[in-house]
Design an enzyme around this catalytic site. Structure first.
Site, mmCIF file in Angstrom:
data_model
loop_
_atom_site.group_PDB
_atom_site.id
_atom_site.type_symbol
_atom_site.label_atom_id
_atom_site.label_comp_id
_atom_site.label_asym_id
_atom_site.label_seq_id
_atom_site.Cartn_x
_atom_site.Cartn_y
_atom_site.Cartn_z
ATOM 1 N N ARG B 270 0.875 -1.178 0.000
ATOM 2 C CA ARG B 270 0.000 0.000 0.000
ATOM 3 C C ARG B 270 0.910 1.224 0.000
ATOM 4 O O ARG B 270 1.561 1.507 1.000
ATOM 5 C CB ARG B 270 -0.899 -0.091 1.238
ATOM 6 C CG ARG B 270 -1.362 1.197 1.829
ATOM 7 C CD ARG B 270 -2.530 1.000 2.763
ATOM 8 N NE ARG B 270 -2.236 0.389 4.049
ATOM 9 C CZ ARG B 270 -1.585 0.996 5.045
ATOM 10 N NH1 ARG B 270 -1.105 2.205 4.915
ATOM 11 N NH2 ARG B 270 -1.398 0.379 6.192
ATOM 12 N N HIS B 274 -3.527 3.909 5.128
ATOM 13 C CA HIS B 274 -4.620 2.949 5.281
ATOM 14 C C HIS B 274 -5.935 3.585 4.845
ATOM 15 O O HIS B 274 -6.765 2.961 4.189
ATOM 16 C CB HIS B 274 -4.708 2.493 6.739
ATOM 17 C CG HIS B 274 -5.994 1.805 7.077
ATOM 18 N ND1 HIS B 274 -6.274 0.531 6.652
ATOM 19 C CD2 HIS B 274 -7.083 2.221 7.771
ATOM 20 C CE1 HIS B 274 -7.484 0.185 7.086
ATOM 21 N NE2 HIS B 274 -7.992 1.198 7.759
ATOM 22 N N TYR B 283 4.389 5.135 11.573
ATOM 23 C CA TYR B 283 4.772 3.743 11.860
ATOM 24 C C TYR B 283 5.651 3.080 10.815
ATOM 25 O O TYR B 283 6.152 1.998 11.059
ATOM 26 C CB TYR B 283 3.509 2.892 12.082
ATOM 27 C CG TYR B 283 2.453 2.967 10.983
ATOM 28 C CD1 TYR B 283 2.593 2.233 9.804
ATOM 29 C CD2 TYR B 283 1.317 3.770 11.126
ATOM 30 C CE1 TYR B 283 1.638 2.304 8.803
ATOM 31 C CE2 TYR B 283 0.356 3.843 10.121
ATOM 32 C CZ TYR B 283 0.512 3.111 8.975
ATOM 33 O OH TYR B 283 -0.422 3.181 7.990
#
Lengths: 323, 370
Positions: B270, B274, B283
């Protein structure tokens, strides 16, 4: 007409619906060769070997795959062996099956009937005795049906299987073999959403479902001995509720006792009480009384104390009559 | 690091990861699915549409014109490649990051954008947040936010196909995070037992929001979970549209022919967040993103088309313009739609509204008037 127990009536309903509609499939744990731990599905696998499935031991898989079958166009009737085992499938029932029609704008539906024995009185302890219907009556999109006689078990189960929406069909296991009665052979349906006055009376209304309907009949007999005429209203379907029948009875008697074996707090009887308070308070001659299970986990050794009895229901009647 | 594994596979194309597209645009002939020119261009178009749509929708979200968006940029080969491999009678059970698959199944672009805008043009009546579309005409199931819940449904649909002897199969999408859910395992187990014609397709994009796949399970590779359930598992380079197409096609054909289910793990990434509510810089390391962006699935498929002489700058420019215009027009049409009418609020709870819902409609109407 044939005399049947509730177990036989359920078996008869399943068999006849499977004969009538080849989309009806039955699945669950030990329901095939073993005929179910209560024998409700006995012999079905012999007549329908391709439509009766002994599944792996996983409730979320039983319900999740039954949802898929229903989406595909079948009419699955999954069994959860005891209602106490239903929680691994809770997400699939309340968040998937019950929401599918709404969230898809009507493009997908889940015509599925989940059968499961519920309730106490068989010395099954905490994990074979719970009456947790309130978790499900709180779920828009799901119907909740509870028979209290063999004939109603057949008629209501047949209607549930034919219903276009998901139905949780709760079988009071205490009544599985408690008595026999005449059950029509062949076509027999009882419409969902219709309560039944099992005993007429003018002094007080007793509202109940499942095994508690029978307890209320016993309590009404006891009350009659004291000159009190109690009316017993068996709700039969909790969702959708027959609100007209509930209100009509209370408008007649002016008193209400709501009886359920689940823990008192948050039980479905609370919703009945609230409805009466909102819509019939001007007819009430005394407080709405709830006779229910205690707010404890279901006990084993003290089961008889936990379960609402005819004596406890009568005490409730006494309380509202004395007001 | 899985990215290292993919590197290793590059050096050794005969490793355990199926890969067709080489860096120079040539193909590994032993794994080539031999797509026709029309199909290859259709695949490329579907992936390009998803890429451009995603970027435009994310921009609309930033402008406040849609409420939420979950982009799929970077995963186009896996998403569209898998959907391309399925037949019209097959069913597709989505996760929530596959708009390219819905469009490939024939969902009108305007309907999709109306769903993103949750207005009166949304065929599902604005019932769900953006990116939860449904298209029953294309056997494209309704989407649920909780992860993994759709996997048992796919198993049940496939089981139904088998019971009714319909020669069809189900493709179910889910992510690497979903392989930790009970629903994944229970569906795999049931499918193995009943030999249901189901293709379990794991979009392993390396991250379940902030958790890397290395901390999702100690049992990687994910495809190796398949043998435990009595089915074949295969890993494909998920940035390689031809590899994905070929693997899913083989699995679906086998499923339709009664050979049971399979698990396909597509190693993908990705590129973006998200969702529009997520900030991946909290992160993950941008260096890792750069490594994967160098394998952009659109660039790789385009190189293949160009090597075949099926594509060039001119075609690329006109495709981008054509798609851009389509989206502009669909957005304009969607924005002209009225809001969801309050009358629809109480529909579809049940087939017929119950007494309480009929009463509540009156109350809701007065709220709207107020």
């Amino acid at each position: 007409m044939t005399q049947m127990t509730m177990v036989q009536a359920i078996n008869n309903a399943l068999r006849e619906e499977m004969r009538r509609d080849d989309r009806v499939v039955v699945l669950g744990e030990d329901i095939g060769k073993n005929g179910g731990v209560f024998r409700c599905t006995e012999g079905l696998i012999d007549e329908f070997p391709d439509r009766v499935f002994d599944t792996p031991l996983a409730e979320s898989g039983i319900i999740g795959s039954a949802i898929g079958m229903a989406l595909y166009g079948l009419r699955p009737v999954p069994e959860i062996q005891f209602m106490d085992f239903i929680y691994p499938a809770f997400d699939q029932i309340v968040s998937e099956a019950a929401k599918m029609r709404y969230r898809s704008g009507g493009q997908y539906t889940v015509p599925m009937t989940i059968r499961t024995p519920y309730g106490g009185g068989i010395r099954g302890g905490h994990y074979h005795s719970q009456s947790s219907e309130a978790y499900f009556t709180h779920t828009p999109g799901l119907k909740v049906v509870v028979p209290s006689t063999p004939s109603d078990a057949k008629g209501l189960l047949t209607s549930s299987i034919r219903d276009p929406d998901p139905v949780l069909f709760l079988e009071p296991k205490k009544l599985y073999r408690a008595f026999r009665e005449d059950v029509p052979e062949g076509e027999h349906t009882v419409p969902l959403g219709q309560a039944l006055v099992r005993r007429e009376g003018k002094d007080v209304s007793l509202f109940a479902w499942g095994y508690m309907s029978q307890v209320c009949l016993d309590a009404a007999t006891k009350a009659a001995g004291k000159g009190i005429e109690a009316e017993v209203v068996d709700l039969r379907t909790l969702v959708p509720l027959d609100v007209d029948a509930v209100l009509a009875s209370v408008k007649k008697t002016g008193r209400a006792v709501v009886v359920y074996e689940a823990p008192r707090t948050g039980g479905y009887g609370g919703a009945i009480s609230a409805l009466l308070a909102e819509r019939a308070i001007e007819y009430l001659r005394g407080p709405i009384v709830r006779v229910a299970g205690f707010d404890t986990p279901f006990p084993y050794a003290l089961e008889d104390v936990y379960m609402p009895s005819a004596d406890r229901v009568f005490a409730g009647i006494d309380k509202v009559m004395a007001f | 690091m899985l990215s290292h594994r993919l590197h290793a596979a590059r050096k050794n194309p005969l490793g355990d990861i199926v890969r067709v597209l080489q860096d120079d645009g040539s193909v590994d002939p032993s794994a080539d699915p031999n797509l026709s020119r029309d199909d290859a261009v259709r695949l490329y178009r579907g992936m390009t549409l998803e890429r451009i749509l995603d970027n435009r929708m994310l921009a609309l979200q930033r402008q406040g014109r849609i409420g939420f968006y979950g982009p799929s940029v970077g995963q186009e080969a896996a998403i569209v490649g898998a959907a391309m491999a399925m037949e019209p009678d097959d069913w597709i059970v989505p996760q929530y990051r596959e708009p390219g698959a819905a469009l490939l199944r024939g969902m009108p672009l305007k309907d999709l954008i109306c769903q993103f805008m949750t207005n009166g043009g949304d065929p599902a009546k604005g019932r769900q947040m953006p990116c939860h579309y449904v298209f029953a005409k294309g056997h494209y199931l309704s989407i649920s936010s909780p992860v993994g819940t759709q996997i048992p449904h796919a198993m049940g649909i496939a089981w139904g196909m088998k019971l009714r002897k319909e020669p069809a199969a189900v493709l179910v999408y889910f992510g690497d995070g979903a392989t930790s859910t009970p629903d994944f395992h229970v569906a795999m187990n049931f499918a193995g037992v009943y030999r249901a014609p189901c293709v379990f397709f794991c979009n392993n994009n390396q991250w379940a929001i902030s958790l890397p796949v290395s901390r999702q399970t100690a049992g990687a590779p994910l495809a190796e979970k398949a043998p435990a359930y009595g089915m074949e598992g295969v890993r494909v380079d998920g940035m390689d549209a031809l590899a994905v197409y070929g693997a899913v096609r083989r699995a679906a054909n086998a499923a339709r022919n009664g050979q049971g289910p399979a698990l396909v793990e597509a190693l993908t990434y990705r590129f973006g967040p998200h969702s529009s509510s997520d900030d991946p810089s909290r992160y993950r390391d941008e260096k890792e993103v750069a490594v994967w962006m160098a394998r952009d699935p659109l660039v790789r498929l385009r190189r293949f088309l160009e090597a075949r002489g099926w594509w060039d700058e001119g075609r690329e420019a006109s495709l981008e313009k054509e798609i851009g215009d389509e989206i502009t027009q669909a957005v304009a049409e969607a924005e002209a739609m009225p809001p969801v009418p309050v009358e629809t609020f109480f529909e579809d709870v049940y087939a017929e509204p119950t007494w309480n819902l009929r009463e509540e409609l009156g109350e809701a109407r007065s709220v709207r008037r107020g």
